[in-house]
Write an enzyme that holds these catalytic residues in place. Sequence first.
Site, short mmCIF file in Angstrom:
data_model
loop_
_atom_site.label_atom_id
_atom_site.label_comp_id
_atom_site.label_asym_id
_atom_site.label_seq_id
_atom_site.Cartn_x
_atom_site.Cartn_y
_atom_site.Cartn_z
N TYR A 136 1.23 -1.14 0.18
CA TYR A 136 -0.15 0.05 0.29
C TYR A 136 0.69 1.31 -0.47
O TYR A 136 0.39 2.25 -0.34
CB TYR A 136 -1.22 0.08 0.51
CG TYR A 136 -2.37 -0.83 0.82
CD1 TYR A 136 -2.15 -2.09 0.52
CD2 TYR A 136 -3.80 -0.77 1.81
CE1 TYR A 136 -2.90 -3.10 0.28
CE2 TYR A 136 -3.99 -1.21 1.62
CZ TYR A 136 -3.77 -2.47 0.85
OH TYR A 136 -4.98 -3.36 0.90
N LYS A 203 3.80 -14.80 4.36
CA LYS A 203 3.61 -15.76 3.79
C LYS A 203 5.46 -16.35 3.55
O LYS A 203 5.26 -15.75 2.32
CB LYS A 203 3.39 -15.28 2.28
CG LYS A 203 1.03 -15.80 1.68
CD LYS A 203 1.60 -17.35 1.56
CE LYS A 203 0.86 -17.78 0.71
NZ LYS A 203 0.75 -19.28 0.66
N ASP A 236 -3.05 -18.40 3.62
CA ASP A 236 -4.55 -18.98 3.24
C ASP A 236 -4.84 -19.38 4.65
O ASP A 236 -5.80 -19.83 4.61
CB ASP A 236 -3.19 -19.96 2.04
CG ASP A 236 -2.31 -20.01 1.96
OD1 ASP A 236 -1.62 -19.90 2.86
OD2 ASP A 236 -1.34 -20.99 1.14
N ASP A 260 -5.73 -6.28 6.02
CA ASP A 260 -6.96 -6.16 5.10
C ASP A 260 -8.13 -6.81 4.55
O ASP A 260 -9.31 -6.49 5.03
CB ASP A 260 -6.63 -4.69 3.93
CG ASP A 260 -7.20 -3.90 3.97
OD1 ASP A 260 -7.81 -2.88 5.31
OD2 ASP A 260 -7.56 -2.99 3.23
N ASP A 264 -12.02 -7.55 7.19
CA ASP A 264 -13.13 -8.14 5.96
C ASP A 264 -13.90 -8.78 6.16
O ASP A 264 -14.65 -9.52 6.11
CB ASP A 264 -13.47 -7.11 5.25
CG ASP A 264 -13.35 -5.73 4.51
OD1 ASP A 264 -12.65 -5.43 5.47
OD2 ASP A 264 -14.05 -4.90 3.44
#
Length: 369
Positions: A136, A203, A236, A260, A264
């Site tokens: 970002y 990750k 994941d 993020d 959500d």
Amino acid sequence: MDGAHGFIPTQMARRVTLLPGDGVGPEVVAAARLVLDAAGAGVEWDEQPAGQSARERMGEPVPQAAEESIRACGVALKGPMTTGGHGPGPRSANLELRRRLGLFAAVRPARTLTGAAGAREGVDVVVIRMNQEDLYAGVGFERGSEGAARLAEAVREQGGPVLPPDAGLSLKFITDSGAERVSRTAFAWAAANGRRRVTVVHKATVMPPTDGLFLDAARRVAAEHPSLEVDDMLLDTACHELARHPERVDVLLAPVMYGDVLSDLAAGMVGGLGMTPCANFGDDTAIFETVHGSAPRLAGSGRANPMAQILAGAMLLRHIGEARAAARVETAVAEVVREARTLTYDIAAGSPPASTSEVAEAVAERVGS
Ligand code: NAD
């Protein structure tokens, strides 16, 4: 522990900046103000325009007066702000506020309140994420640009893959200091708020330079908090675990992008974005807001769910040392949801949907009684 992260009362001042924002912002902020005033915490509001509307009227999404007020008060309750619009100046008030005030960490709790339609039972998750860096940070090159060509060349020279000439490039970076700072906030917040375990989400298997570094920094900080359990999960796996066994998930610590997505996902599991607050922490300031945006489709309709903004207000009260008032607000919200008589359309089932102000009045009545 660092009081600047806000969960230890560091100041007695009750003056708080109020930023109504754009879209549904003014409606949900007015609702939160009504409830917080009813809680009797003695907050004195300093209302300031900021956001897209301020950018169009005043040429600045974050006018100087708003910034000065937040710096002076140290605390703000902020409504959602729309990105974009016409006129000069930066397009996002949200990014501007984070950048100028150095708001490096976001804390996003998502807890099931029985009675909210569509909510899964037993979710009580807190996502704590970096607010800056990562994908970002806005570092990237359009396909076909000179920057993209030069970067592709540098990658090749360093023994990396040959990047196709039609590739657009977005760069991810994570600093050791940034990872350590957000980890300090996460572990300190978890300890101060009675949480049991922090799970670092990453990750590192495919991105050792960034995610491996993030994981190492988090582990270093974890060693300073022996009372908290720590583990780690691939992104994941964390999404799967959250969807399948939310009751096993406690605090999730992540870089910006993963955080993020996870917050959500967690919001969707507790009845939607209308239910989840967010606290942003810097060294000297804290801003409390919703996870949701300005919801332009709902603006002015009186249909927006004010619970996320009210719960953000409760986080603010705890931050300024008003833990009892905060608990009263949270209990009142939980009771109104459990009774399921006065709820907005997004979480109402059975009874006709109530308006933003009807919900605010129902919560305020409980808080005051
Ligand atoms: P949004 O969060 O505004 O809306 C997403 C969906 O959730 C929509 O269907 C909306 O109707 C619903 N929703 C949102 N808040 C709700 C509420 N209180 N009650 C009931 N339903 C609600 O996301 P978006 O439409 O992608 O973004 C709109 C604008 O907000 C954009 O300009 C975006 O950049 C900005 N934004 C701001 C913030 C912030 O200020 N913190 C956060 C996210 C997005």
